[in-house]
Scaffold this motif. Structure first.
Motif, short mmCIF file in Angstrom:
data_model
loop_
_atom_site.label_atom_id
_atom_site.label_comp_id
_atom_site.label_asym_id
_atom_site.label_seq_id
_atom_site.Cartn_x
_atom_site.Cartn_y
_atom_site.Cartn_z
N GLN A 45 49.39 18.69 31.19
CA GLN A 45 48.08 18.08 31.05
C GLN A 45 47.95 17.21 29.80
N ASN A 46 49.09 16.93 29.18
CA ASN A 46 49.12 16.03 28.04
C ASN A 46 48.78 14.61 28.50
N LYS A 47 47.92 13.93 27.75
CA LYS A 47 47.54 12.56 28.11
C LYS A 47 48.76 11.65 28.16
N TRP A 51 48.55 12.64 32.69
CA TRP A 51 47.75 13.59 33.46
C TRP A 51 46.43 12.99 33.94
N ASP A 52 45.74 12.24 33.09
CA ASP A 52 44.45 11.67 33.47
C ASP A 52 44.58 10.74 34.68
N ILE A 53 45.65 9.96 34.70
CA ILE A 53 45.88 9.04 35.82
C ILE A 53 46.27 9.83 37.06
N LYS A 55 45.58 12.93 37.82
CA LYS A 55 44.42 13.68 38.30
C LYS A 55 43.55 12.81 39.21
N GLU A 56 43.31 11.56 38.78
CA GLU A 56 42.50 10.65 39.58
C GLU A 56 43.22 10.26 40.87
N ILE A 79 40.56 22.50 37.96
CA ILE A 79 40.52 21.06 38.23
C ILE A 79 41.09 20.77 39.61
#
Length: 207
Positions: A45-47, A51-53, A55-56, A79
């Motif tokens: 879950q490190n940026k 992870w942010d991309i 996840k989307e 999540i």
């Protein structure tokens, strides 16, 4: 104006064999007919690992088509439950044989890092005969041959990552490869070969 020698990191190829997918799934007690997406890192879950991309991207995928496997120090399953994708989290894996099976059971490995020097996970995945989806801004893209052993994406966008995942899922099924096709891509990173390069450099300097 000096000569520069570039040596990649190494992996121990002896630790990562080509395991038949059904055999790998059975050993991990995974019973699904969906395509298996693998995502893993020490800290998934490190940026920096994208992870942010990712996840989307998961929100946009067809949930009836894909099953997600995660390994590493993943701390928030809620999540994924909110996203609604079927998944299994193996946590941190320190058993190399189990890790090999995890790579072997997957249909593709997603490496969405936005900053990466030489993460070994993608190399271990190829050694286990599992294709890669990655972004073009990391060292991984230097090794991946677009639409041959994976899919390279030029923009850090969830929609583009979804396109890459769908394309590999539909076009690079494991049955398509001859045994060892993907593994050959990373043979040059074997620990013995990389260490020999260091030895030869030291010998040259000492002469």
């Amino acid at each position: 104006d000096q000569k520069i020698n570039t040596f990649y990191n190494n992996i121990n190829l002896d630790d990562f064999k080509i395991i038949p997918q059904n055999e790998a799934k059975s050993s991990l007690d995974i019973n699904t007919k969906k395509k298996i997406i693998l995502y893993g890192a020490n800290n998934p879950q490190n940026k920096r690992k994208g992870w942010d991309i990712f996840k989307e991207t998961l929100k946009k995928l067809d949930k009836s088509k894909y099953f997600l496997i995660i390994f590493g120090n993943f701390w928030s399953g809620s999540i994924l439950e909110d996203i609604g994708i079927e998944y299994k989290n193996f946590g941190f894996v320190d058993d190399v044989k189990k890790l090999n099976a995890i790579y072997g059971c997957a249909d593709l490995f997603v490496a969405p890092s936005i900053q990466e020097a030489f993460g070994k996970t993608w190399a271990e995945s190829l050694a286990s005969e599992t294709p890669i989806v990655c972004f073009s801004n990391t060292s991984i893209s230097e090794i991946i041959n677009h639409k041959v052993n994976g899919f390279v994406i030029n923009t850090l966008e969830p929609n583009e990552l979804k396109i890459g995942i769908d394309w590999v899922s539909d076009n690079l099924c494991k049955e398509k490869f001859k045994k060892g096709d993907l593994r050959k891509t990373v043979e040059k990173f074997d620990a013995e070969k990389i260490s020999e390069k260091y030895i030869q450099l030291y010998k040259k300097i000492l002469r």
